[in-house]
Design a protein around this motif. Structure first.
Motif, PDB file in Angstrom:
ATOM      1  N   THR A 164      28.934 -17.540  14.273  1.00  0.00           N
ATOM      2  CA  THR A 164      28.237 -18.467  15.154  1.00  0.00           C
ATOM      3  C   THR A 164      26.773 -18.030  15.257  1.00  0.00           C
ATOM      4  O   THR A 164      26.368 -17.020  14.659  1.00  0.00           O
ATOM      5  N   ARG A 204      31.671 -16.016  21.796  1.00  0.00           N
ATOM      6  CA  ARG A 204      32.295 -15.905  20.488  1.00  0.00           C
ATOM      7  C   ARG A 204      31.239 -15.636  19.406  1.00  0.00           C
ATOM      8  O   ARG A 204      30.199 -16.295  19.362  1.00  0.00           O
ATOM      9  N   GLU A 214      41.485 -19.922  19.577  1.00  0.00           N
ATOM     10  CA  GLU A 214      42.054 -21.159  20.101  1.00  0.00           C
ATOM     11  C   GLU A 214      43.306 -21.586  19.334  1.00  0.00           C
ATOM     12  O   GLU A 214      44.237 -22.138  19.916  1.00  0.00           O
ATOM     13  N   TYR A 249      38.812 -14.837  11.874  1.00  0.00           N
ATOM     14  CA  TYR A 249      39.754 -13.873  12.446  1.00  0.00           C
ATOM     15  C   TYR A 249      40.946 -13.675  11.514  1.00  0.00           C
ATOM     16  O   TYR A 249      41.390 -12.553  11.264  1.00  0.00           O
ATOM     17  N   TYR A 300      32.564 -14.992  15.956  1.00  0.00           N
ATOM     18  CA  TYR A 300      33.204 -15.428  14.717  1.00  0.00           C
ATOM     19  C   TYR A 300      34.183 -16.565  14.994  1.00  0.00           C
ATOM     20  O   TYR A 300      34.640 -16.748  16.122  1.00  0.00           O
ATOM     21  N   THR A 301      34.525 -17.300  13.945  1.00  0.00           N
ATOM     22  CA  THR A 301      35.434 -18.435  14.060  1.00  0.00           C
ATOM     23  C   THR A 301      36.891 -17.990  13.958  1.00  0.00           C
ATOM     24  O   THR A 301      37.190 -16.884  13.497  1.00  0.00           O
ATOM     25  N   ASP A 302      37.791 -18.887  14.346  1.00  0.00           N
ATOM     26  CA  ASP A 302      39.221 -18.595  14.228  1.00  0.00           C
ATOM     27  C   ASP A 302      39.618 -18.323  12.780  1.00  0.00           C
ATOM     28  O   ASP A 302      40.412 -17.414  12.497  1.00  0.00           O
ATOM     29  N   THR A 320      38.690  -8.487  21.434  1.00  0.00           N
ATOM     30  CA  THR A 320      37.591  -9.447  21.536  1.00  0.00           C
ATOM     31  C   THR A 320      37.960 -10.762  20.876  1.00  0.00           C
ATOM     32  O   THR A 320      37.675 -11.846  21.402  1.00  0.00           O
ATOM     33  N   PHE A 321      38.601 -10.692  19.708  1.00  0.00           N
ATOM     34  CA  PHE A 321      39.026 -11.917  19.023  1.00  0.00           C
ATOM     35  C   PHE A 321      39.985 -12.722  19.904  1.00  0.00           C
ATOM     36  O   PHE A 321      39.897 -13.952  19.984  1.00  0.00           O
ATOM     37  N   HIS A 345      38.788 -15.231  22.539  1.00  0.00           N
ATOM     38  CA  HIS A 345      38.143 -16.473  22.103  1.00  0.00           C
ATOM     39  C   HIS A 345      39.022 -17.364  21.232  1.00  0.00           C
ATOM     40  O   HIS A 345      38.757 -18.560  21.119  1.00  0.00           O
TER      41      HIS A 345
END
Length: 340
Positions: free
Chosen positions: A256, A91, A42, A98, A93-95, A36-37, A40
């Motif tokens: 988020t 998404r 980037e 992660y 959670y943020t990068d 899942t991570f 999303h």
């Protein structure tokens, strides 16, 4: 390491079966979460870390299945991307989270594989868990390297370098609640820092889970866990602050505002169950190496709180048919009754 030839088949011990079963559960959880991570993420550097973990976990599952098949043991259900992942979800959670997640879950993985290796006797089991340890070390070091380069790594507190070896001269060294309380020693600081960071991970993870869980029962459970983790962060931060040490509590990357679940309620409950077990183990180890009495009291209280929370979570999982039972020994009393 080459296994010696024998004239008989060496059966797996209960510890080795437990290690394989637990590893399968953890690796299928990792595949679902990291998958899942990856849909999303980037940042290219963070993606490379996630891809490394995914590759390792997929290889582990393949190898673990071969172990179960060779030993004529049922392959556990674990978790499945087809059932427990909602790929169309936005998404959550943020990068940066992660990366923080991988770095801190990696610490738990090192402890888990170390214990698995120490409880193994058969050489193929020793070789497998040795390799898993090497892989976990590689992931942890890579994640730490990327966090340091991005300025998101929170270091443990610094102290002045000791100038001589000293011995404890007075029993007041153990005091914590009353009298002149001594400063924290380096081991106690290390324990507090580790537990504080792990609770920051749990707080953010459960905050996200509480937003997206479909069942009100599971949602309430996640909110409760979020609040417990937040309280533990504040307590550990306060202990450090009283010694004028940085608490690292300023690190906070929120989820988020998505309310669409990327995971099944079952997966989220399994995830929290694993974190509960790791937390109880860490608190026990910290209590054993923290002689100041107030710290021991905190760890006892926190352990009891997590144990109660974990028990309530187990009841939720049993009620919903989500708790997969580990292999267990025969019920000798039941066998005896059946022969009456």
């Amino acid at each position: 390491m080459k296994a010696p030839k024998t004239n008989h088949k060496i059966e797996l011990t209960s510890a080795e079966i437990a290690n394989l079963w637990s590893s399968y559960q953890n690796d299928t959880l990792a595949i679902c979460s990291i998958g899942t991570f990856l849909s999303h993420v980037e940042d290219k550097e963070i993606r490379s870390v996630l891809e490394l973990v995914m590759k390792q976990s997929q290889a582990h599952v393949k190898k673990l299945k071969s172990f179960f098949t060779e030993e004529q043991l049922p392959i556990p259900d674990g978790l499945s991307e087809e059932v427990d992942v909602h790929k169309e979800a936005p998404r959550l959670y943020t990068d940066d989270f992660y990366l923080f997640y991988i770095q801190n879950i990696g610490k738990i993985g090192l402890k888990t594989y170390s214990l698995a290796l120490s409880n193994s006797a058969r050489l193929d089991m020793c070789e497998y868990f040795t390799e898993c340890l090497h892989e976990s070390t590689k992931v942890l070091n890579k994640a730490t390297e990327v966090m340091v380069s991005k300025g998101t790594f929170i270091r443990a507190p610094y102290i002045p370098a000791p100038k001589k070896v000293e011995y404890v001269q007075n029993k007041r060294y153990l005091a914590g609640w009353f009298g002149n309380r001594r400063p924290l020693n380096a081991i106690e600081m290390s324990n507090i820092y580790f537990n504080l960071i792990q609770n920051q991970l749990g707080r953010t993870l459960l905050m996200g889970f509480s937003q997206v869980a479909k069942s009100q029962q599971v949602r309430d459970y996640m909110v409760r866990g979020r609040d417990i983790a937040d309280k533990h962060v504040e307590t550990f931060g306060s202990v450090l602050s009283k010694d004028f040490l940085p608490s690292a509590s300023s690190w906070s990357i929120l989820p988020t505002d998505s309310s669409v679940a990327p995971f099944s309620d079952k997966l989220m409950m399994v995830h929290v169950t694993a974190l509960n077990a790791a937390s109880i183990g860490s608190y026990g180890q910290s209590m054993g190496t923290s002689p100041r009495h107030d710290l021991g009291t905190h760890y006892v209280r926190f352990t009891a709180e997590i144990a109660k929370y974990a028990n309530d979570g187990a009841n939720i999982m049993i009620e919903n048919g989500w708790m997969e039972q580990p292999p267990q020994g025969p019920d000798r009393d039941q066998i005896a009754r059946n022969n009456e």
